[in-house]
Design a protein around this motif. Structure first.
Motif, mmCIF file in Angstrom:
data_model
loop_
_atom_site.group_PDB
_atom_site.id
_atom_site.type_symbol
_atom_site.label_atom_id
_atom_site.label_comp_id
_atom_site.label_asym_id
_atom_site.label_seq_id
_atom_site.Cartn_x
_atom_site.Cartn_y
_atom_site.Cartn_z
ATOM 1 N N LEU A 212 -47.500 10.802 45.752
ATOM 2 C CA LEU A 212 -46.872 12.111 45.566
ATOM 3 C C LEU A 212 -45.519 12.186 46.267
ATOM 4 C CD1 LEU A 212 -49.932 14.531 45.923
ATOM 5 C CD2 LEU A 212 -48.725 13.866 43.837
ATOM 6 N N CYS A 213 -45.438 11.583 47.461
ATOM 7 C CA CYS A 213 -44.162 11.608 48.189
ATOM 8 C C CYS A 213 -43.080 10.835 47.436
ATOM 9 C CB CYS A 213 -44.349 11.030 49.593
ATOM 10 S SG CYS A 213 -45.214 12.133 50.728
ATOM 11 N N VAL A 214 -43.466 9.709 46.826
ATOM 12 C CA VAL A 214 -42.493 8.945 46.041
ATOM 13 C C VAL A 214 -42.088 9.716 44.791
ATOM 14 C CG1 VAL A 214 -42.183 6.851 44.667
ATOM 15 C CG2 VAL A 214 -43.274 6.721 46.912
ATOM 16 N N ALA A 215 -43.098 10.313 44.107
ATOM 17 C CA ALA A 215 -42.821 11.050 42.877
ATOM 18 C C ALA A 215 -41.941 12.265 43.136
ATOM 19 C CB ALA A 215 -44.130 11.469 42.216
ATOM 20 N N ALA A 216 -42.182 12.966 44.256
ATOM 21 C CA ALA A 216 -41.416 14.177 44.574
ATOM 22 C C ALA A 216 -40.175 13.888 45.408
ATOM 23 C CB ALA A 216 -42.319 15.172 45.317
ATOM 24 N N ARG A 217 -39.937 12.612 45.713
ATOM 25 C CA ARG A 217 -38.782 12.192 46.508
ATOM 26 C C ARG A 217 -38.748 12.885 47.871
ATOM 27 N NH1 ARG A 217 -33.875 11.797 41.993
ATOM 28 N NH2 ARG A 217 -34.963 10.305 40.605
ATOM 29 N N ILE A 218 -39.917 12.880 48.518
ATOM 30 C CA ILE A 218 -40.014 13.452 49.862
ATOM 31 C C ILE A 218 -39.815 12.337 50.871
ATOM 32 C CG2 ILE A 218 -41.520 14.650 51.498
ATOM 33 C CD1 ILE A 218 -42.975 15.853 49.119
ATOM 34 N N GLU A 219 -38.842 12.467 51.731
ATOM 35 C CA GLU A 219 -38.548 11.443 52.735
ATOM 36 C C GLU A 219 -39.334 11.737 54.007
ATOM 37 O OE1 GLU A 219 -34.394 11.182 53.411
ATOM 38 O OE2 GLU A 219 -33.875 10.855 51.288
ATOM 39 N N THR A 220 -40.136 10.760 54.411
ATOM 40 C CA THR A 220 -40.894 10.907 55.649
ATOM 41 C C THR A 220 -41.259 9.525 56.165
ATOM 42 O OG1 THR A 220 -42.858 11.906 56.672
ATOM 43 C CG2 THR A 220 -43.133 11.030 54.457
ATOM 44 N N ALA A 221 -41.346 9.394 57.476
ATOM 45 C CA ALA A 221 -41.726 8.118 58.084
ATOM 46 C C ALA A 221 -43.226 7.905 57.898
ATOM 47 C CB ALA A 221 -41.363 8.112 59.564
ATOM 48 N N THR A 222 -43.615 6.756 57.356
ATOM 49 C CA THR A 222 -45.023 6.489 57.063
ATOM 50 C C THR A 222 -45.878 6.512 58.321
ATOM 51 O OG1 THR A 222 -44.366 5.109 55.184
ATOM 52 C CG2 THR A 222 -46.607 4.844 56.008
ATOM 53 N N ALA A 223 -45.405 5.836 59.383
ATOM 54 C CA ALA A 223 -46.185 5.767 60.625
ATOM 55 C C ALA A 223 -46.409 7.156 61.216
ATOM 56 C CB ALA A 223 -45.478 4.867 61.637
ATOM 57 N N VAL A 224 -45.365 7.989 61.165
ATOM 58 C CA VAL A 224 -45.481 9.349 61.703
ATOM 59 C C VAL A 224 -46.485 10.161 60.897
ATOM 60 C CG1 VAL A 224 -44.229 11.520 62.052
ATOM 61 C CG2 VAL A 224 -43.158 9.346 62.664
ATOM 62 N N CYS A 225 -46.452 10.020 59.590
ATOM 63 C CA CYS A 225 -47.353 10.776 58.715
ATOM 64 C C CYS A 225 -48.803 10.361 58.932
ATOM 65 C CB CYS A 225 -46.949 10.560 57.266
ATOM 66 S SG CYS A 225 -47.736 11.712 56.132
ATOM 67 N N VAL A 226 -49.044 9.061 59.025
ATOM 68 C CA VAL A 226 -50.412 8.574 59.254
ATOM 69 C C VAL A 226 -50.931 9.050 60.601
ATOM 70 C CG1 VAL A 226 -51.823 6.508 59.598
ATOM 71 C CG2 VAL A 226 -50.143 6.575 57.751
ATOM 72 N N LEU A 227 -50.092 8.969 61.630
ATOM 73 C CA LEU A 227 -50.480 9.420 62.960
ATOM 74 C C LEU A 227 -50.817 10.917 62.956
ATOM 75 C CD1 LEU A 227 -50.797 8.810 65.992
ATOM 76 C CD2 LEU A 227 -48.376 9.389 66.271
ATOM 77 N N ALA A 228 -50.042 11.691 62.230
ATOM 78 C CA ALA A 228 -50.276 13.138 62.173
ATOM 79 C C ALA A 228 -51.559 13.486 61.431
ATOM 80 C CB ALA A 228 -49.085 13.823 61.500
ATOM 81 N N LEU A 229 -52.019 12.587 60.544
ATOM 82 C CA LEU A 229 -53.220 12.869 59.769
ATOM 83 C C LEU A 229 -54.503 12.410 60.452
ATOM 84 C CD1 LEU A 229 -51.888 12.036 56.202
ATOM 85 C CD2 LEU A 229 -52.761 14.246 56.973
ATOM 86 N N VAL A 230 -54.400 11.734 61.592
ATOM 87 C CA VAL A 230 -55.605 11.331 62.334
ATOM 88 C C VAL A 230 -56.438 12.544 62.758
ATOM 89 C CG1 VAL A 230 -56.447 10.223 64.449
ATOM 90 C CG2 VAL A 230 -54.678 9.116 63.074
ATOM 91 N N PRO A 231 -55.803 13.642 63.263
ATOM 92 C CA PRO A 231 -56.615 14.827 63.584
ATOM 93 C C PRO A 231 -57.369 15.385 62.382
ATOM 94 C CG PRO A 231 -54.439 15.004 64.583
ATOM 95 C CD PRO A 231 -54.395 13.829 63.681
ATOM 96 N N CYS A 232 -56.813 15.215 61.189
ATOM 97 C CA CYS A 232 -57.503 15.669 59.977
ATOM 98 C C CYS A 232 -58.824 14.936 59.822
ATOM 99 C CB CYS A 232 -56.617 15.434 58.757
ATOM 100 S SG CYS A 232 -57.454 15.628 57.180
ATOM 101 N N LEU A 233 -58.807 13.623 60.042
ATOM 102 C CA LEU A 233 -60.036 12.824 59.957
ATOM 103 C C LEU A 233 -61.049 13.280 60.994
ATOM 104 C CD1 LEU A 233 -61.602 10.328 58.913
ATOM 105 C CD2 LEU A 233 -60.338 8.967 60.587
#
Length: 458
Positions: free
Chosen positions: A75-96
């Motif tokens: 979705l990020c590629v399709a919508a051309r959303i720029e974000t650091a992958t490592a930062v995004c994964v780290l931020a989603l750990v609390p979700c898990l």
């Protein structure tokens, strides 16, 4: 509650980390991450009544989380959303973590309300008398399910042992041409008993074609239908559905004891025991001093137990009884409060004052870590039996000894000595047949609460 936990567990951490690290589009990234998590959860039916009522181990949630990362990346590629992958994964750990915690809390809440006869489904059983009696007996053994049997629609005129209403009966041969077809009879029974689920136990008089016609009638009227496959205590992770020439086939996988899962369990046992022995060494010293000073006799007590494949071994414990305890047992046999092969007394006169405290918090079991380190036991497994108990085992009970006995197990986290012999055997057999590495981790986590609670420890 599940939706709120999932929304908050993605929006807040992803948005906060994105702002803190100055990502280009933190709020949009958080919204897309939240949408991805909800879509994956909904696609896998995680918000359904059955899924929320199930005890979800961490492994299914982890698989959903990894799927969500893939969806988010697309979705990020399709919508051309720029974000650091490592930062995004780290931020989603609390979700898990939040999802695992919320699902666990919801499961425990449902167990509590079900024991108060709430949040149940009213079930109408359909089948032959023998099959109905078996189903009623199995459901009556446990209170952790949602099924409340309110009546039965029997096939034939045979009587049942269960005290259930039987508003109507089905003909022995349902060929679809009888005066009142099966569907009409079952629907009338369900309406009379206010049942919201029809549970069919197939048999010689309820073949597949007859069940199929019954399903048509029920589904046309908006009634839920469930079919018993004839399996007993098979975990969902072992079952795979397949189709063959129009037939629905259930493939039952064996417990993965060999290969990588078995090696992982072995490594976890040895390293875990070694780590616990090092960390708990001060506790060993305090307990040893308390045992030595409180009563005459050695600090440790060993007993011959039977392990995997009927191999005897010495199991070590802190001594909690007087030195002459073994010689006193014969005189106390008539006071045994436990059924089956085990001997248990709630107020055993042989237990010392310090011994009662050690048993209350399972501290007497700590030396068994040496047995785990030596490979005779596992951190998680069935209860290690005495040789005289094994002599009384039948073929079913002997299956408990096809794996290593455990320092803790399903019996430990489900009531310990408060369980009946049949319940103890059923839990051990369930562990043997349905073992997985994730279930071991789940039992270890639940053991901490069981030790603090102390229920059934005497």
């Amino acid at each position: 509650m599940a939706l709120a936990a999932d929304v908050l567990g993605t929006l807040i951490p992803v948005g906060a980390v994105g702002v803190a690290t100055r990502q280009p589009q933190p709020l949009l990234t958080a919204a897309v991450a939240c949408a991805s998590w909800l879509v994956v959860s909904a696609a896998k039916n995680r918000y359904s009544r059955g899924e929320l009522g199930a005890n979800r181990a961490m492994l299914p949630v982890l698989r959903d989380w990894l799927t969500m990362l893939g969806v988010l990346a697309v979705l990020c590629v399709a919508a051309r959303i720029e974000t650091a992958t490592a930062v995004c994964v780290l931020a989603l750990v609390p979700c898990l973590a939040l999802t695992v915690v919320s699902r666990t809390l919801m499961h425990r809440h449902l167990l509590a309300v079900r024991r108060r006869a709430q949040a149940l489904r009213r079930v109408l059983l359909v089948g032959e008398a023998g099959a109905v009696d078996v189903v009623v007996a199995e459901l009556a053994h446990r209170t952790d399910h949602e099924y409340l049997v309110v009546g039965s629609c029997l096939v034939g005129e045979e009587a049942i042992d269960a005290a259930l209403p039987v508003p109507a009966r089905l003909a022995l041969d349902g060929d679809g041409r009888e005066a009142q077809p099966d569907g009409e009879t079952v629907l009338r029974c369900a309406a009379e008993l206010d049942a919201d689920l029809v549970l069919v136990a197939p048999g010689r008089r309820m073949p597949a074609a007859r069940v199929r016609r019954l399903a048509w009638a029920l589904h046309d009227e908006g009634r839920d239908l469930a079919i018993l496959p004839g399996l007993l205590d098979v975990s969902q992770h072992r079952v795979r559905l397949a189709k063959a020439a129009g037939l629905t086939v259930l493939h039952i996988a064996p417990a993965p004891r060999q290969g990588l899962p078995g090696l992982l369990k072995e490594v976890t046992d040895r390293l875990g025991a070694l780590l616990l022995l090092v960390l708990l060494s001060p506790v060993f010293a305090v307990v040893a001093a308390a045992v030595r000073l409180s009563s005459a006799g050695p600090v440790f007590y060993w007993q011959t137990r039977v392990g995997r494949d009927l191999m005897p071994f010495r199991m070590w414990k802190f001594r909690t009884m007087v030195v002459t305890a073994d010689r006193m047992r014969a005189a106390l046999e008539s006071a045994n409060e436990h059924d089956g092969a085990m001997f248990k007394m709630r107020r055993d006169p042989r237990v010392t004052r310090v011994g009662r405290i050690l048993r209350r918090f399972s501290l007497d079991e700590l030396p068994q870590l040496f047995n785990v380190l030596a490979g005779r036991m596992s951190l998680v497994g069935p209860r290690p039996p005495l040789p005289e108990e094994v002599e009384r085992y039948d073929g079913t009970e002997l299956r408990r000894l096809t794996v290593k006995p455990g320092l803790t197990g399903l019996w430990q986290v489900s009531g310990r000595s408060d369980l009946s012999w049949d319940e103890t055997v059923a839990l051990d057999l369930s562990y043997v047949d349905n073992w997985s590495y994730a279930s071991d981790i789940d039992v270890l986590v639940r053991t901490l609460r069981a030790v603090v609670d102390g229920r059934g420890a005497y």
